[in-house]
Scaffold this active site. Structure first.
Site, mmCIF file in Angstrom:
data_model
loop_
_atom_site.group_PDB
_atom_site.id
_atom_site.type_symbol
_atom_site.label_atom_id
_atom_site.label_comp_id
_atom_site.label_asym_id
_atom_site.label_seq_id
_atom_site.Cartn_x
_atom_site.Cartn_y
_atom_site.Cartn_z
ATOM 1 N N ASP A 338 0.842 -1.205 0.000
ATOM 2 C CA ASP A 338 0.000 0.000 0.000
ATOM 3 C C ASP A 338 0.878 1.255 0.000
ATOM 4 O O ASP A 338 0.556 2.249 -0.663
ATOM 5 C CB ASP A 338 -0.920 0.014 1.223
ATOM 6 C CG ASP A 338 -1.850 -1.188 1.247
ATOM 7 O OD1 ASP A 338 -2.194 -1.698 0.162
ATOM 8 O OD2 ASP A 338 -2.221 -1.630 2.352
HETATM 9 O O1 LIG Z 1 -2.829 -4.177 2.747
HETATM 10 C C1 LIG Z 1 -2.529 -4.242 4.124
HETATM 11 C C2 LIG Z 1 -3.776 -4.443 4.895
HETATM 12 O O2 LIG Z 1 -4.280 -5.701 4.571
HETATM 13 C C3 LIG Z 1 -4.825 -6.311 5.688
HETATM 14 O O3 LIG Z 1 -6.082 -6.674 5.370
HETATM 15 C C4 LIG Z 1 -4.660 -5.366 6.848
HETATM 16 O O4 LIG Z 1 -5.841 -4.706 7.176
HETATM 17 C C5 LIG Z 1 -3.609 -4.406 6.366
HETATM 18 O O5 LIG Z 1 -3.737 -3.126 6.907
#
Ligand SMILES: OC[C@H]1O[C@H](O)[C@H](O)[C@@H]1O
Length: 413
Positions: A338
């Site tokens: 992310d």
């Molecule tokens: O992409 C990371 C996220 O994936 C998971 O589902 C957790 O919530 C985490 O914050």
């Protein structure tokens, strides 16, 4: 289908000798493409380079700088691919473009548990550290974009419980607008128990809860119309498709990070409606095997493929740019993907020449986005939980002195 077994992408070695490579790799360098006059001229070109290098080294500043500012080093060959922007603009603070992004998908509450090692069945292990924080891929990207100077609205759903309230409060205090988030009182908020062992490996225990309760109809169209970009993450396939279509109609560009279930869900419409896909290598292989989208050689979009500690590669219809990643001392890789997406988008969306008219298909345009994405990914692995305090200062620090040196670029006609 193609991809991972292909010869290494161009750049320093492979690309220059590849007859398929053109563009500015060839502009002053490839004898076959540049002037069509063959090896003699090539030898002369190399000799000319040597002369330029001698001059350039004579002019080089005493502090060891590259000398590119005075023009002396501009054409000098060195370890950097001639495609590579030797002076990437990493000063977004000066840019007057503030990307406005709607990030739609999962909003979770994460409980991160660090243990030395995972217990065997019927065993027990001591918890070294326990942290709770907001999580979920859409929420994490929204926070990262704000950290890097953008504006984010997050769209998704939480339950009507304490975890949901905490998740929304944390988003608001991070500067993300959570005003559109649906509260589904009939479901619990999705809580992810992220277990990280001493080697940084993850496993996750989770309920889905409310995190896919939202629909496309619930997003205010004026909010979408005001956005430059829609970023989609895990959600119901029909929601993703409808949001991507609405964004296209509103003139916003689209990216999609479908997550690990990509091959099990009917995401075709959303995949095809996206300008950029974010995938890891396993997801890219699964898509290549299961769908008509070949992420390794896309014919109509940009695909950023995250390679973990080996960095990332960005594939476009006209070639690729790859970077092996930056050094990090990882303690928790949750949310690194992310952070990569937030960094990549923050860098790309502020550049009108990359995203002013849809996302460019020229791989050379993604040098700074891939560097920023990799730096954000590295920074994220060094902190516990999926949420990391990203900043341009931390990005620059993670990159070090000459981040462009390791970029490899292939440009195809
Ligand atoms: O992409 C990371 C996220 O994936 C998971 O589902 C957790 O919530 C985490 O914050």
């Amino acid at each position: 289908m193609s991809g991972r077994d292909d010869p290494p992408i161009g750049g320093d070695g492979e690309g220059r000798d590849d007859p398929a490579v053109d563009g500015s790799v060839a502009e002053g360098r490839d004898p076959e493409v540049e002037d069509g006059e063959g090896v003699d001229d090539w030898d002369e070109t190399v000799a000319e380079w040597d002369r330029e290098v001698d001059e350039w080294e004579g002019d080089a500043p005493e502090d060891g700088g590259t000398g590119t500012d005075d023009g002396g080093g501009e054409d000098a060959p060195d370890a950097v691919d001639p495609e590579v922007d030797r002076d990437p603009d990493l000063s977004p603070d000066d840019a007057d473009r503030v990307p406005k992004v709607v990030s739609a998908g999962h909003i979770n509450w994460d409980v991160t548990i660090h243990v030395d090692s995972l217990p065997e069945p019927d065993g027990e292990t001591r918890i070294d550290r326990l942290e709770q924080s907001g999580g979920g891929s859409a929420a994490n990207v929204a926070v990262g974009l704000v950290d890097l100077g953008g504006q984010s609205v997050v769209y998704g759903s939480v339950g009507g419980d304490e975890s949901g309230a905490l998740a929304l409060r944390e988003l608001a205090s991070a500067g993300v607008d959570p005003g559109q988030v649906l509260v589904d009182a009939a479901e619990p908020t999705s809580v992810k128990y992220v277990i990280v062992d001493g080697g940084g490996e993850l496993l996750m225990l989770a309920n889905d809860g409310a995190n896919e309760s939202f629909s496309a109809a619930g997003l205010d169209r004026d909010t979408l119309a005001a956005a430059d970009h829609l970023h989609l993450t895990g959600q119901q396939p029909e929601t993703a498709a409808a949001l991507a279509t609405a964004a296209a109609e509103a003139g916003a560009t689209r990216s999609f990070d479908p997550g690990r279930r990509v091959a099990d869900r009917e995401f075709d419409a959303a995949l095809h409606a996206s300008d950029v896909l974010f995938l890891n290598d396993r997801e890219a292989d699964a898509l290549a095997a299961e769908t008509d989208v070949d992420p390794w050689e896309p014919d109509d979009r940009v695909v950023a493929i995250k390679l973990g500690e080996e960095g990332a590669t960005v594939r476009t219809p006209h070639g690729s740019v790859s970077h092996p990643g930056f050094d990090a001392d990882p303690v928790d890789t949750t949310g690194a993907g992310d952070a990569f997406a937030a960094g990549f988008l923050a860098a790309a969306l502020r550049e009108p020449e990359i995203t002013g008219d849809g996302f460019s298909h020229d791989p050379r345009d993604y040098q700074v986005p891939i560097l920023v994405g990799n730096a954000c990914g590295a920074v994220a692995t060094e902190s516990v939980t999926a949420r990391t305090d990203l900043s341009w200062d931390r990005v620059r620090e993670a990159m070090g002195e000459s981040p462009e040196t390791d970029l490899l670029i292939e440009v195809r006609a």
